[in-house]
Write an enzyme that holds these catalytic residues in place. Structure first.
Site, PDB file in Angstrom:
ATOM      1  N   SER A  54       5.668  -6.345  -2.190  1.00  0.00           N
ATOM      2  CA  SER A  54       5.349  -6.441  -0.765  1.00  0.00           C
ATOM      3  C   SER A  54       5.905  -7.739  -0.191  1.00  0.00           C
ATOM      4  O   SER A  54       5.728  -8.809  -0.777  1.00  0.00           O
ATOM      5  CB  SER A  54       3.828  -6.401  -0.611  1.00  0.00           C
ATOM      6  OG  SER A  54       3.464  -6.890   0.662  1.00  0.00           O
ATOM      7  N   GLY A  55       6.585  -7.657   0.962  1.00  0.00           N
ATOM      8  CA  GLY A  55       7.281  -8.815   1.535  1.00  0.00           C
ATOM      9  C   GLY A  55       6.386  -9.983   1.926  1.00  0.00           C
ATOM     10  O   GLY A  55       6.745 -11.137   1.735  1.00  0.00           O
ATOM     11  N   HIS A  56       5.197  -9.682   2.457  1.00  0.00           N
ATOM     12  CA  HIS A  56       4.406 -10.794   3.015  1.00  0.00           C
ATOM     13  C   HIS A  56       3.679 -11.604   1.946  1.00  0.00           C
ATOM     14  O   HIS A  56       3.003 -12.579   2.268  1.00  0.00           O
ATOM     15  CB  HIS A  56       3.444 -10.296   4.101  1.00  0.00           C
ATOM     16  CG  HIS A  56       2.225  -9.599   3.604  1.00  0.00           C
ATOM     17  ND1 HIS A  56       1.007 -10.205   3.514  1.00  0.00           N
ATOM     18  CD2 HIS A  56       2.043  -8.335   3.181  1.00  0.00           C
ATOM     19  CE1 HIS A  56       0.115  -9.344   3.065  1.00  0.00           C
ATOM     20  NE2 HIS A  56       0.720  -8.200   2.845  1.00  0.00           N
ATOM     21  N   ASN A  79      -4.778  -9.203  -8.781  1.00  0.00           N
ATOM     22  CA  ASN A  79      -4.801  -9.981  -7.548  1.00  0.00           C
ATOM     23  C   ASN A  79      -6.019 -10.890  -7.414  1.00  0.00           C
ATOM     24  O   ASN A  79      -5.999 -11.828  -6.639  1.00  0.00           O
ATOM     25  CB  ASN A  79      -4.708  -9.048  -6.329  1.00  0.00           C
ATOM     26  CG  ASN A  79      -5.833  -8.043  -6.290  1.00  0.00           C
ATOM     27  OD1 ASN A  79      -6.198  -7.462  -7.313  1.00  0.00           O
ATOM     28  ND2 ASN A  79      -6.411  -7.843  -5.136  1.00  0.00           N
ATOM     29  N   CYS A 110      -8.245  -7.022   1.023  1.00  0.00           N
ATOM     30  CA  CYS A 110      -8.324  -5.606   1.357  1.00  0.00           C
ATOM     31  C   CYS A 110      -9.713  -5.043   1.147  1.00  0.00           C
ATOM     32  O   CYS A 110     -10.000  -3.939   1.543  1.00  0.00           O
ATOM     33  CB  CYS A 110      -7.328  -4.802   0.535  1.00  0.00           C
ATOM     34  SG  CYS A 110      -5.686  -5.088   1.124  1.00  0.00           S
ATOM     35  N   THR A 160       0.836  -1.208   0.000  1.00  0.00           N
ATOM     36  CA  THR A 160       0.000   0.000   0.000  1.00  0.00           C
ATOM     37  C   THR A 160       0.867   1.252   0.000  1.00  0.00           C
ATOM     38  O   THR A 160       0.644   2.171  -0.778  1.00  0.00           O
ATOM     39  CB  THR A 160      -0.954  -0.007   1.221  1.00  0.00           C
ATOM     40  OG1 THR A 160      -1.865  -1.093   1.067  1.00  0.00           O
ATOM     41  CG2 THR A 160      -1.742   1.283   1.315  1.00  0.00           C
ATOM     42  N   THR A 182      12.935   5.571  10.974  1.00  0.00           N
ATOM     43  CA  THR A 182      13.992   4.622  11.313  1.00  0.00           C
ATOM     44  C   THR A 182      13.838   3.364  10.462  1.00  0.00           C
ATOM     45  O   THR A 182      12.748   2.825  10.334  1.00  0.00           O
ATOM     46  CB  THR A 182      13.939   4.258  12.804  1.00  0.00           C
ATOM     47  OG1 THR A 182      14.110   5.458  13.562  1.00  0.00           O
ATOM     48  CG2 THR A 182      15.042   3.273  13.174  1.00  0.00           C
ATOM     49  N   GLN A 213       1.539  -8.998  -6.830  1.00  0.00           N
ATOM     50  CA  GLN A 213       1.162 -10.391  -7.079  1.00  0.00           C
ATOM     51  C   GLN A 213       2.099 -11.066  -8.076  1.00  0.00           C
ATOM     52  O   GLN A 213       2.166 -12.291  -8.148  1.00  0.00           O
ATOM     53  CB  GLN A 213      -0.274 -10.472  -7.623  1.00  0.00           C
ATOM     54  CG  GLN A 213      -1.351 -10.161  -6.604  1.00  0.00           C
ATOM     55  CD  GLN A 213      -1.404 -11.161  -5.464  1.00  0.00           C
ATOM     56  OE1 GLN A 213      -0.980 -12.306  -5.604  1.00  0.00           O
ATOM     57  NE2 GLN A 213      -1.911 -10.720  -4.331  1.00  0.00           N
TER      58      GLN A 213
END
Lengths: 383, 377
Positions: A198-200, A149, A323, A70, A236, A178
């Site tokens: 996106s990592g997940h 997706n 989502c 996102t 950070t 995707q």
């Protein structure tokens, strides 16, 4: 327990968890600190950046770490729109984008930007010619999803990219969230200017992602502050998260090569079974679709009920995008394809991972063959 | 060689219990909390519990907690989100010269968008007064952003008083509580801020997570557009393991707060006494009686901070010149420059921030090392 909702999120791999844990325990310093703990954390962080760059076919300084898909999509779209608004305020996207793209464009419309939504055909695919025809003198950005997706449709990104090369004043972004897992491309070869992952979605962790941004492109940041990530994304650095992302991406690439045939076979097997299952209408295109997504409608049946029945058998699938699955509305993507309200209201999505086994696919088929005729009988649509 | 970490205001080592919570969540609750199947519902349950825990730590309602990717995002969401959503009410913002860059740079950006921003100067003690705020309020003022305690000097600001003033005048009040959360007692019922930013990795939690408290009924324009998460105030798949880890860290911090607070005070006091005993010339920057217990910022005359830090580092001591978030830059601290505009104090000052794992012996060791270093200057 059979988990077939890998387009929503994936299970992090043990190696990824180990990498995260080690990084968080040993390299907890703030990478911006000048002392050794800070510089050690920074060294590790830059290694993760190099690894990700190499795996994606980009330069190190083109990798911007974000908090996920996102943020990546928002940063690309708003970042370009705002940074180049003196050049023009026209933007182009498609009607089958993820909410994080679609809503970003809708927001920009409230600020006076003009957006052209290029329609798709029944397979959910945009025509590159239509995209090009939408280009105007004041267009600054085109954003088209790589792999849809919900449907799994692969968009002709390379051809769009080639056509858009004629318009050096605009930038081309693709939502690769995707695609990255099972339909990888090299950033440099495909020729896009910006690309979100996106990592997940590839067995990394939630809260991690990357926006790849071609060198020399300016972006108006979403976050202002300490100037981390080349001044584009303050905050950070999530060192352990990005180390885990690099690890997950590397394993994904390795395993993707090994398991490509297996996933394709699983998908083919499922499609064949669905073709002979009465009451099933396949939405996912046969050609040029991602190997891990199968979208199928059972007109007149309620998808929630099918999902519940499968859950009872220990199988987990979903209706549409997680989502937007909270609203009990028909799938906007399937409606945009012109497949009708009935199909949009009754779609379920099955999505595999590299860990999905043949036996799991067989079990799904067996259960569907029992559940669907039973439900059709109850609903009075079958004898 | 000893390795001593006294830069806890920059980041903290993660607590073992937090790691356990996170790994557990990564392995077992990996579903997407927005999915309607049982994996999703399990994840949603954990998310709701974590939000409840976090809300309780500041006496807020769960729906007033907007989870973000950290302190910078939370501060940005407050400043941008509130100003942009309420610009019809007025275009003036009051903040201070000593805010974190996540607040200052957001305000600077708003100036480019047509807002007028007043940056209040600070006194030599390092704080802003309520009177200063009052004098600068106009009919156009819509937002006051004042940190709870400064991240470089540790000086506590009169946030409670200013919050009260803002409430009387019907102006929104945002406070950056990144350095005080888990250290000072905070209740939004008592302070009554409109918004408050908090970060996890400063309280032995994971990086990449934080929250913005947003009082019910406050209008914000979100930084991200997308799904329905966080009631549209912050779309994006919820970072569940980090959120669960953050909740554990917050719970632990709350339980151990008093004990930790007095221990940190003891550590920083011991450090100051040891410096005196070693007869090192020094002065504390900012009001020593109104600082958070874990931060002490010290001026060492005749030193230059860069070489001082390098030599500390050689002695195994990790301290800092100020905020780490200036991304490794060696610009003089904007906080100390604001406090001492005439003097070169910013170039000769070091921040020591203690935390879990530090000992009195370590503090004395640091004082001895500084003594050795001063001899060779």
């Amino acid at each position: 327990m059979i988990y077939l909702d890998n387009s929503a999120t994936t299970k992090p791999w043990p190696e990824v968890l180990e990498a995260y844990q080690k990084a968080t325990q040993t390299y907890f310093g703030n990478p911006s600190s000048l002392h050794r703990l800070g510089t050690e954390a920074d060294t590790l962080f830059q290694k993760a950046r190099q690894a990700v760059a190499k795996l994606l076919g980009a330069h190190t300084e083109e990798i911007i770490f974000t908090s996920g898909g996102t943020e990546g999509n928002n940063l690309a779209i708003k970042g370009i729109a705002f940074a180049y608004q003196t050049r023009g305020k026209h933007l182009i996207t498609s009607t089958v984008e993820h909410p994080s793209v679609l809503e970003a464009f809708r927001y920009l419309e409230t600020l006076g930007f003009e957006v052209t939504y290029v329609p798709v055909d029944q397979e959910g695919r945009v025509n590159p010619r239509h995209v090009e025809e939408a280009v105007r003198e004041d267009t600054t950005l085109v954003s088209i999803v790589h792999v849809n997706n919900e449907m799994g449709t692969i968009q002709p990104i390379e051809e769009i990219s080639r056509r858009l090369k004629k318009y050096p004043k605009l930038f081309f972004h693709t939502d690769h969230v995707q695609g990255v897992t099972h339909v990888p491309f090299s950033f440099r070869d495909i020729g896009v200017d910006l690309c979100t992952i996106s990592g997940h979605k590839f067995h990394g962790l939630k809260g991690t992602g990357v926006l790849v941004k071609r060198k020399g492109i300016r972006l108006s940041p979403l976050f202002h502050g300490g100037g981390q990530e080349f001044g584009v994304r303050s905050g950070t650095e999530n060192v352990p998260g990005m180390v885990a992302l690099a690890k997950a991406l590397r394993i994904t690439r390795e395993r993707q090569r090994e398991t490509k045939e297996k996933i394709l076979t699983g998908k083919k097997r499922l499609l064949e079974a669905l073709q002979t299952l009465e009451g099933a209408v396949i939405n996912t295109p046969v050609k040029d679709s991602a190997p891990h997504i199968v979208n199928v409608s059972f007109p007149t049946l309620k998808p929630e009920v099918i999902i519940q029945a499968l859950t009872k058998k220990g199988i987990h699938v979903s209706t549409k995008s997680a989502c937007s699955s909270k609203e009990n509305q028909p799938s906007a993507v399937i409606e945009a394809c012109g497949l009708g309200k009935e199909r949009a209201e009754s779609a379920i999505r099955i999505s595999f991972s590299v860990d999905t086994t043949e036996a799991e696919v067989e079990e799904l088929i067996t259960q569907l063959r029992m559940i669907i005729p039973e439900m059709r009988k109850v609903m009075g649509v079958a004898k | 060689m000893e390795k001593i970490y006294v830069d806890h205001a920059a980041s903290t080592p993660i607590d073992e219990r937090v790691i356990t919570t996170m790994i557990e969540a990564m392995k077992n609750q990996y579903g997407n909390p927005s999915s309607i199947h049982s994996f999703g519902r399990d994840a949603r349950k954990l998310l709701d519990e974590a939000r409840q825990t976090l809300a309780q730590t500041i006496e807020a309602k769960p729906n007033e907690i907007v989870l973000t990717s950290g302190g910078t995002e939370a501060n940005n969401l407050a400043i941008f989100g509130y100003a942009r959503a309420n610009k019809a009410k007025g275009n003036h913002i009051i903040t201070s010269a000593i805010e974190h860059h996540a607040v200052l740079d957001a305000c600077k950006q708003l100036e480019k968008e047509g807002f007028r921003v007043t940056y209040l100067p600070v006194n030599k003690d390092g704080y802003i007064t309520k009177e200063q705020v009052e004098e600068n309020m106009t009919d156009e003022t819509i937002l006051i952003a004042m940190m709870h305690a400064n991240n470089e000097t540790g000086v506590i600001q009169p946030a409670n008083e200013i919050a009260r003033l803002a409430k009387e005048k019907n102006i929104a009040f945002h406070t950056d509580a990144v350095q005080t959360y888990g250290v000072l007692p905070i209740s939004v019922k008592e302070m009554q801020p409109t918004m408050m930013a908090v970060s996890s990795h400063k309280i032995n939690g994971p990086k990449g997570i934080g929250f913005l408290y947003v009082k019910e009924g406050t209008k914000l324009i979100a930084t991200f557009a997308g799904g329905e998460q966080e009631k549209k105030r912050r779309p994006g798949t919820e970072n569940l393991p980090a959120i669960a880890g953050f909740a554990t860290a917050a719970k632990v911090a709350l339980e151990e707060r008093e004990q930790r607070g007095s221990f940190y005070q003891h550590l920083t006091d011991s450090f100051v006494s040891a410096l005196k005993e070693e007869e090192v010339p020094f002065q504390i920057n900012g009001d020593a009686n109104h600082r958070v217990p874990h931060i002490v910022n010290i001026y060492f005359p005749w030193t230059t901070v860069e070489s001082f830090l390098v030599r500390l580092d050689f002695a195994g001591i990790a301290a800092s010149s100020g905020s780490a978030c200036t991304a490794g830059s060696l610009d003089p601290s904007h906080v100390l420059t604001a406090m001492f505009p005439e003097e070169g104090r910013a170039q000769s000052s070091v921040r020591f921030s203690v935390g879990k794992g530090n000992t009195k012996e370590e503090m004395e060791y640091i004082a001895r090392e500084i003594k050795k270093m001063m001899k060779t200057i």
